[in-house]
Design an enzyme around this catalytic site. Structure first.
Site, PDB file in Angstrom:
ATOM      1  CG  HIS A   1      -2.677  -0.417  -3.379  1.00  9.08           C
ATOM      2  ND1 HIS A   1      -2.983   0.881  -3.056  1.00  9.08           N
ATOM      3  CD2 HIS A   1      -2.862  -1.127  -2.233  1.00  9.08           C
ATOM      4  CE1 HIS A   1      -3.337   0.938  -1.788  1.00  9.08           C
ATOM      5  NE2 HIS A   1      -3.263  -0.264  -1.264  1.00  9.08           N
TER       6      HIS A   1
ATOM      7  CD  GLU B   1      -3.246   3.695  -5.676  1.00 13.30           C
ATOM      8  OE1 GLU B   1      -2.873   4.863  -5.776  1.00 13.30           O
ATOM      9  OE2 GLU B   1      -3.066   3.027  -4.653  1.00 13.30           O
TER      10      GLU B   1
ATOM     11  CB  SER C   1      -0.957  -0.011   1.187  1.00 12.81           C
ATOM     12  OG  SER C   1      -0.338  -0.528   2.315  1.00 12.81           O
TER      13      SER C   1
ATOM     14  CG  ASN D   1      -3.006   3.937   1.180  1.00 13.02           C
ATOM     15  OD1 ASN D   1      -4.183   4.093   1.518  1.00 13.02           O
ATOM     16  ND2 ASN D   1      -2.472   2.751   0.982  1.00 13.02           N
TER      17      ASN D   1
HETATM   18  N1  CAA Z   1     -15.544  -9.349   1.922  1.00 12.18           N
HETATM   19  C1  CAA Z   1     -16.390  -9.500   0.882  1.00 12.18           C
HETATM   20  N2  CAA Z   1     -17.542  -8.819   0.755  1.00 12.18           N
HETATM   21  C2  CAA Z   1     -17.876  -7.984   1.745  1.00 12.18           C
HETATM   22  C3  CAA Z   1     -17.065  -7.782   2.877  1.00 12.18           C
HETATM   23  C4  CAA Z   1     -15.848  -8.513   2.940  1.00 12.18           C
HETATM   24  N3  CAA Z   1     -14.987  -8.368   3.948  1.00 12.18           N
HETATM   25  N4  CAA Z   1     -17.652  -6.878   3.682  1.00 12.18           N
HETATM   26  C5  CAA Z   1     -18.804  -6.530   3.072  1.00 12.18           C
HETATM   27  N5  CAA Z   1     -18.939  -7.177   1.915  1.00 12.18           N
HETATM   28  C6  CAA Z   1     -20.025  -7.067   0.949  1.00 12.18           C
HETATM   29  C7  CAA Z   1     -21.308  -7.594   1.529  1.00 12.18           C
HETATM   30  O1  CAA Z   1     -21.444  -8.982   1.290  1.00 12.18           O
HETATM   31  C8  CAA Z   1     -22.347  -6.771   0.782  1.00 12.18           C
HETATM   32  O2  CAA Z   1     -22.585  -7.328  -0.502  1.00 12.18           O
HETATM   33  P1  CAA Z   1     -24.079  -7.283  -1.135  1.00 12.18           P
HETATM   34  O3  CAA Z   1     -24.532  -5.851  -1.066  1.00 12.18           O
HETATM   35  O4  CAA Z   1     -23.886  -7.778  -2.513  1.00 12.18           O
HETATM   36  O5  CAA Z   1     -24.874  -8.154  -0.268  1.00 12.18           O
HETATM   37  C9  CAA Z   1     -21.660  -5.439   0.520  1.00 12.18           C
HETATM   38  O6  CAA Z   1     -20.248  -5.683   0.709  1.00 12.18           O
HETATM   39  C10 CAA Z   1     -22.120  -4.385   1.501  1.00 12.18           C
HETATM   40  O7  CAA Z   1     -21.859  -4.894   2.803  1.00 12.18           O
HETATM   41  P2  CAA Z   1     -22.797  -4.636   4.047  1.00 12.18           P
HETATM   42  O8  CAA Z   1     -24.202  -4.432   3.588  1.00 12.18           O
HETATM   43  O9  CAA Z   1     -22.535  -5.712   5.057  1.00 12.18           O
HETATM   44  O10 CAA Z   1     -22.217  -3.367   4.738  1.00 12.18           O
HETATM   45  P3  CAA Z   1     -22.037  -1.905   4.181  1.00 12.18           P
HETATM   46  O11 CAA Z   1     -23.101  -1.490   3.251  1.00 12.18           O
HETATM   47  O12 CAA Z   1     -21.781  -1.140   5.405  1.00 12.18           O
HETATM   48  O13 CAA Z   1     -20.671  -1.974   3.334  1.00 12.18           O
HETATM   49  C11 CAA Z   1     -18.336  -1.814   3.126  1.00 12.18           C
HETATM   50  C12 CAA Z   1     -19.494  -2.480   3.867  1.00 12.18           C
HETATM   51  C13 CAA Z   1     -18.377  -2.217   1.647  1.00 12.18           C
HETATM   52  C14 CAA Z   1     -17.062  -2.348   3.752  1.00 12.18           C
HETATM   53  C15 CAA Z   1     -18.497  -0.253   3.243  1.00 12.18           C
HETATM   54  O14 CAA Z   1     -18.602   0.095   4.596  1.00 12.18           O
HETATM   55  C16 CAA Z   1     -17.342   0.507   2.636  1.00 12.18           C
HETATM   56  O15 CAA Z   1     -17.299   0.709   1.441  1.00 12.18           O
HETATM   57  N6  CAA Z   1     -16.418   0.938   3.493  1.00 12.18           N
HETATM   58  C17 CAA Z   1     -15.222   1.679   3.047  1.00 12.18           C
HETATM   59  C18 CAA Z   1     -14.238   0.703   2.501  1.00 12.18           C
HETATM   60  C19 CAA Z   1     -12.983   1.379   2.053  1.00 12.18           C
HETATM   61  O16 CAA Z   1     -12.826   2.592   2.067  1.00 12.18           O
HETATM   62  N7  CAA Z   1     -12.051   0.549   1.621  1.00 12.18           N
HETATM   63  C20 CAA Z   1     -10.755   1.029   1.207  1.00 12.18           C
HETATM   64  C21 CAA Z   1      -9.835   0.951   2.362  1.00 12.18           C
HETATM   65  S1  CAA Z   1      -8.252   1.531   1.922  1.00 12.18           S
HETATM   66  C22 CAA Z   1      -7.485   0.222   1.308  1.00 12.18           C
HETATM   67  O17 CAA Z   1      -7.956  -0.900   1.248  1.00 12.18           O
HETATM   68  C23 CAA Z   1      -6.128   0.481   0.799  1.00 12.18           C
HETATM   69  C24 CAA Z   1      -5.036   0.489   1.761  1.00 12.18           C
HETATM   70  O18 CAA Z   1      -3.914   0.272   1.322  1.00 12.18           O
HETATM   71  C25 CAA Z   1      -5.146   0.853   3.167  1.00 12.18           C
END
Ligand code: CAA
Length: 283
Positions: free
Chosen positions: A141, A153, A120, A191
């Site tokens: 990424h 990315e 990352s 990031n």
């Molecule tokens: N694995 C697979 N699928 C998942 C999951 C996981 N860990 N968590 C949630 N999902 C899926 C669910 O199954 C659901 O799918 P459907 O709608 O098809 O049923 C969908 O995601 C939505 O989940 P929920 O309804 O349970 O919950 P939500 O609407 O609150 O969404 C979330 C959960 C998608 C995680 C949402 O909160 C979100 O987008 N959060 C921000 C995530 C983000 O910013 N990620 C980037 C982080 S930075 C990074 O990764 C880079 C780095 O280097 C640090």
């Protein structure tokens, strides 16, 4: 790109298992490697549960779920990656660990294969430099959760060839992702912006601007973010957030990237976030 059939994934943590799942669902044969057998078993049962959920929701058929799972084999022996066309490394965000893995992969994996890192923030140029095939090393990424997030990315190191970056772009697209190419600078694009925002949320908490729920609700309700920045930090892992801030601070040399003392304190206390069931919040 047509020659990429067998994909190796190094590391069966939350990112590695997501990459393995999406690669297998996209028609690649996947070998998932980890030194920890229990971690591999947990990853495969997690993938199985995700696929079952998909079937229950009518998003995929049982046959597709079965063939996706069957396309993933697990191993604790890195030698089993030797025939891979592409290996995506997704181990701990630590330079020494990644350098050591890339040195081993370079010896083991067949000549001509591409070695990608899901780092990352660590420099792809530096990772490539520990191998004898820097032109075949690139960054891929992925975002967490990998099956849900649309972005990959891709990062071009100083020596990465055009053919290599075109190939990892094509693989990412075959995995259903949209590619944004980023330069090999600390934090790349996502990031560079996201983690300083999270760090600033820790400063706001540290200085008592509001409590954790207040800060998260402000950003969720006020800026339409799906998760507040502190909740997101728990989700990413506070140790990973701190590691990224340190790379930004050291790599860009600007004090505006200094990690918040409260973030450091949480990490020192082992409050790494959701994966250990306690971070800013308890789970
Ligand atoms: N694995 C697979 N699928 C998942 C999951 C996981 N860990 N968590 C949630 N999902 C899926 C669910 O199954 C659901 O799918 P459907 O709608 O098809 O049923 C969908 O995601 C939505 O989940 P929920 O309804 O349970 O919950 P939500 O609407 O609150 O969404 C979330 C959960 C998608 C995680 C949402 O909160 C979100 O987008 N959060 C921000 C995530 C983000 O910013 N990620 C980037 C982080 S930075 C990074 O990764 C880079 C780095 O280097 C640090």
């Amino acid at each position: 790109m047509s020659e990429i059939k067998l994909v190796g994934v190094v590391g069966a943590g939350q990112m590695g298992r997501g990459i393995a799942q999406v690669a297998a669902a996209s028609g690649f044969q996947v070998t998932l490697f980890d030194i920890n057998e229990e971690g591999l078993d947990f990853a495969l049962s997690f993938i199985n549960k995700q696929l079952d959920k998909g079937v229950a929701k009518g998003r995929l058929t049982q046959d597709v779920a079965d063939s996706t799972l069957a396309a993933i084999s697990k191993t604790t022996n890195m030698q089993d990656l030797k025939d891979c066309d592409l290996v995506i490394e997704s181990a701990t965000e630590n330079k020494e660990i990644k350098f050591s893995i890339f040195k081993q992969l370079d010896e083991i994996v067949k000549p001509g294969a591409i070695l990608a890192s899901n780092t990352s923030s660590i420099s792809i140029t530096e990772i490539a430099a520990v191998t004898n095939r820097p032109e075949l090393v690139a960054g891929m990424h992925f975002m967490n959760p990998v099956p849900v997030m649309k972005l990959v990315e891709t990062i071009t190191g100083l020596e990465t060839s055009d053919a290599t970056i075109d190939c990892v772009d094509a693989v990412s697209e075959k995995m259903g992702k949209t590619v944004v190419r980023a330069d090999d600078v600390p934090g790349f694009a996502v990031n560079r912006i996201l983690v300083p925002m999270i760090n600033e949320a820790f400063y706001a908490l540290f200085e008592g601007v509001s409590d954790a729920r207040g800060i998260d609700n402000a950003m969720k309700l006020g800026c339409n973010q799906p998760m507040g920045p502190l909740e997101l930090a728990d989700f990413i892992g506070l140790d990973t957030c701190l590691a990224i801030m340190n790379v930004l601070y050291e790599g860009l040399g600007d004090t505006k990237y200094r990690p918040c003392p409260l973030l450091k304190k949480y990490v020192a206390a082992g409050r790494y976030g959701v994966k250990v069931k306690k971070g800013v919040y308890e789970y």
